[in-house]
Design a protein around this motif. Structure first.
Motif, PDB file in Angstrom:
ATOM      1  N   VAL A 267      10.581  -7.573   2.362  1.00  0.00           N
ATOM      2  CA  VAL A 267      11.901  -7.237   2.641  1.00  0.00           C
ATOM      3  C   VAL A 267      12.290  -5.715   2.271  1.00  0.00           C
ATOM      4  O   VAL A 267      11.397  -5.334   1.611  1.00  0.00           O
ATOM      5  CB  VAL A 267      13.078  -7.941   2.080  1.00  0.00           C
ATOM      6  CG1 VAL A 267      12.998  -9.388   2.851  1.00  0.00           C
ATOM      7  CG2 VAL A 267      12.748  -8.155   0.545  1.00  0.00           C
ATOM      8  N   GLY A 268      13.151  -4.993   2.827  1.00  0.00           N
ATOM      9  CA  GLY A 268      13.401  -3.734   2.505  1.00  0.00           C
ATOM     10  C   GLY A 268      13.875  -3.713   0.851  1.00  0.00           C
ATOM     11  O   GLY A 268      13.667  -2.592   0.210  1.00  0.00           O
ATOM     12  N   LYS A 269      14.593  -4.674   0.454  1.00  0.00           N
ATOM     13  CA  LYS A 269      15.169  -4.567  -0.787  1.00  0.00           C
ATOM     14  C   LYS A 269      15.411  -6.277  -1.353  1.00  0.00           C
ATOM     15  O   LYS A 269      15.526  -7.003  -0.498  1.00  0.00           O
ATOM     16  CB  LYS A 269      16.566  -4.143  -1.091  1.00  0.00           C
ATOM     17  CG  LYS A 269      16.639  -2.547  -1.513  1.00  0.00           C
ATOM     18  CD  LYS A 269      17.954  -2.227  -1.726  1.00  0.00           C
ATOM     19  CE  LYS A 269      18.065  -1.151  -2.674  1.00  0.00           C
ATOM     20  NZ  LYS A 269      19.256  -0.428  -3.095  1.00  0.00           N
ATOM     21  N   ILE A 270      14.925  -6.087  -2.613  1.00  0.00           N
ATOM     22  CA  ILE A 270      15.256  -7.604  -3.176  1.00  0.00           C
ATOM     23  C   ILE A 270      15.539  -7.585  -4.781  1.00  0.00           C
ATOM     24  O   ILE A 270      14.857  -6.830  -5.538  1.00  0.00           O
ATOM     25  CB  ILE A 270      13.991  -8.634  -3.005  1.00  0.00           C
ATOM     26  CG1 ILE A 270      14.192 -10.009  -3.691  1.00  0.00           C
ATOM     27  CG2 ILE A 270      12.697  -7.873  -3.522  1.00  0.00           C
ATOM     28  CD1 ILE A 270      13.327 -11.012  -3.061  1.00  0.00           C
ATOM     29  N   GLY A 271      16.332  -8.359  -5.348  1.00  0.00           N
ATOM     30  CA  GLY A 271      16.818  -8.179  -6.642  1.00  0.00           C
ATOM     31  C   GLY A 271      15.734  -9.139  -7.732  1.00  0.00           C
ATOM     32  O   GLY A 271      15.036  -9.710  -6.964  1.00  0.00           O
TER      33      GLY A 271
ATOM     34  N   ALA B 299       6.902 -13.742   5.714  1.00  0.00           N
ATOM     35  CA  ALA B 299       7.981 -13.675   6.122  1.00  0.00           C
ATOM     36  C   ALA B 299       8.484 -12.336   6.189  1.00  0.00           C
ATOM     37  O   ALA B 299       8.161 -11.874   5.150  1.00  0.00           O
ATOM     38  CB  ALA B 299       9.296 -14.622   5.692  1.00  0.00           C
ATOM     39  N   VAL B 300       9.122 -11.591   7.190  1.00  0.00           N
ATOM     40  CA  VAL B 300       9.371 -10.217   7.093  1.00  0.00           C
ATOM     41  C   VAL B 300      10.786 -10.024   7.626  1.00  0.00           C
ATOM     42  O   VAL B 300      11.274 -10.625   8.648  1.00  0.00           O
ATOM     43  CB  VAL B 300       8.710  -9.411   8.426  1.00  0.00           C
ATOM     44  CG1 VAL B 300       9.105  -8.057   8.255  1.00  0.00           C
ATOM     45  CG2 VAL B 300       7.092  -9.545   7.863  1.00  0.00           C
ATOM     46  N   GLY B 301      11.655  -9.428   6.542  1.00  0.00           N
ATOM     47  CA  GLY B 301      12.884  -8.877   7.024  1.00  0.00           C
ATOM     48  C   GLY B 301      13.205  -7.857   7.645  1.00  0.00           C
ATOM     49  O   GLY B 301      13.055  -6.827   6.924  1.00  0.00           O
TER      50      GLY B 301
ATOM     51  N   ILE C 270      10.818  -2.757   8.316  1.00  0.00           N
ATOM     52  CA  ILE C 270      11.138  -3.665   7.281  1.00  0.00           C
ATOM     53  C   ILE C 270      12.369  -3.049   6.697  1.00  0.00           C
ATOM     54  O   ILE C 270      12.455  -2.067   6.007  1.00  0.00           O
ATOM     55  CB  ILE C 270      10.108  -3.893   6.358  1.00  0.00           C
ATOM     56  CG1 ILE C 270       8.836  -4.416   7.029  1.00  0.00           C
ATOM     57  CG2 ILE C 270      10.659  -4.776   5.003  1.00  0.00           C
ATOM     58  CD1 ILE C 270       7.723  -4.608   5.889  1.00  0.00           C
ATOM     59  N   ASP C 271      13.616  -3.616   6.878  1.00  0.00           N
ATOM     60  CA  ASP C 271      14.831  -3.099   6.604  1.00  0.00           C
ATOM     61  C   ASP C 271      16.080  -3.878   6.102  1.00  0.00           C
ATOM     62  O   ASP C 271      16.985  -3.233   5.841  1.00  0.00           O
ATOM     63  CB  ASP C 271      15.430  -1.959   7.824  1.00  0.00           C
ATOM     64  CG  ASP C 271      15.610  -2.822   8.942  1.00  0.00           C
ATOM     65  OD1 ASP C 271      15.515  -4.203   9.052  1.00  0.00           O
ATOM     66  OD2 ASP C 271      16.303  -2.355  10.064  1.00  0.00           O
ATOM     67  N   GLU C 272      15.625  -5.232   6.064  1.00  0.00           N
ATOM     68  CA  GLU C 272      16.732  -6.125   5.741  1.00  0.00           C
ATOM     69  C   GLU C 272      16.812  -6.367   3.910  1.00  0.00           C
ATOM     70  O   GLU C 272      15.693  -6.389   3.353  1.00  0.00           O
ATOM     71  CB  GLU C 272      16.491  -7.382   6.369  1.00  0.00           C
ATOM     72  CG  GLU C 272      16.675  -7.435   7.793  1.00  0.00           C
ATOM     73  CD  GLU C 272      18.030  -7.718   8.079  1.00  0.00           C
ATOM     74  OE1 GLU C 272      18.998  -7.354   7.235  1.00  0.00           O
ATOM     75  OE2 GLU C 272      18.103  -8.004   9.408  1.00  0.00           O
TER      76      GLU C 272
ATOM     77  N   TYR D   6       7.977  -8.725  -1.909  1.00  0.00           N
ATOM     78  CA  TYR D   6       7.686  -7.390  -2.169  1.00  0.00           C
ATOM     79  C   TYR D   6       8.887  -6.558  -1.474  1.00  0.00           C
ATOM     80  O   TYR D   6       9.173  -6.874  -0.216  1.00  0.00           O
ATOM     81  CB  TYR D   6       6.367  -6.812  -1.290  1.00  0.00           C
ATOM     82  CG  TYR D   6       5.221  -7.424  -2.144  1.00  0.00           C
ATOM     83  CD1 TYR D   6       4.743  -7.059  -3.098  1.00  0.00           C
ATOM     84  CD2 TYR D   6       4.706  -8.659  -1.628  1.00  0.00           C
ATOM     85  CE1 TYR D   6       3.506  -7.709  -3.577  1.00  0.00           C
ATOM     86  CE2 TYR D   6       3.889  -9.571  -1.986  1.00  0.00           C
ATOM     87  CZ  TYR D   6       3.334  -8.947  -3.117  1.00  0.00           C
ATOM     88  OH  TYR D   6       1.886  -9.461  -3.711  1.00  0.00           O
ATOM     89  N   GLY D   7       9.406  -5.603  -1.975  1.00  0.00           N
ATOM     90  CA  GLY D   7      10.361  -4.616  -1.621  1.00  0.00           C
ATOM     91  C   GLY D   7       9.866  -3.514  -0.926  1.00  0.00           C
ATOM     92  O   GLY D   7       8.917  -2.695  -1.946  1.00  0.00           O
TER      93      GLY D   7
END
Length: 113
Positions: free
Chosen positions: A72-76, A6-8, A15-17, A91-92
């Motif tokens: 994704v671009g960012k993930i906590g 899955a790609v955000g 990839i920027d979400e 992976y961010g």
């Protein structure tokens, strides 16, 4: 054996979400060293980002539960941990979708050999 990624991405190019606010996930099927876009999954309900809601990521995880990997671009850290508990590596990464997919497919190919 194949798997899905899955790609955000808001535009299908980069990839920027951010995972918690992703409006869509692009789903790719991986077979060996090759990958193919198979569908777009739109998020109609964004993450309930209350600290007190223990299942705040459930709607997003439900969208990608059949995927092995999330880019994704960012993930906590908390979201990444919940995804890992659900069998999804995350992976961010901020780069083009094709470059990132090439890298991750090669990486997972080495793991499986």
């Amino acid at each position: 054996m194949g798997y899905k990624i899955a790609v955000g991405s808001s535009d299908g190019v980069y990839i920027d979400e951010h995972f918690a606010t992703a409006l869509q996930f692009l789903i790719y099927e991986v077979d060996g060293d090759n990958y193919e876009f198979i569908e777009k999954r739109v998020n109609e309900e964004l993450c309930e980002c209350s600290r007190y809601h223990e299942n705040k990521f459930a709607p997003l995880i439900e969208k990608i539960k059949d995927c092995r990997v999330l880019l994704v671009g960012k993930i906590g850290y908390g979201a990444a941990a919940v995804l890992q508990e659900n069998g999804i590596d995350s992976y961010g990464i901020c780069e083009s979708v094709d470059v990132a997919l090439d890298k991750i497919v090669k990486y997972y190919g080495k793991l499986n050999n």
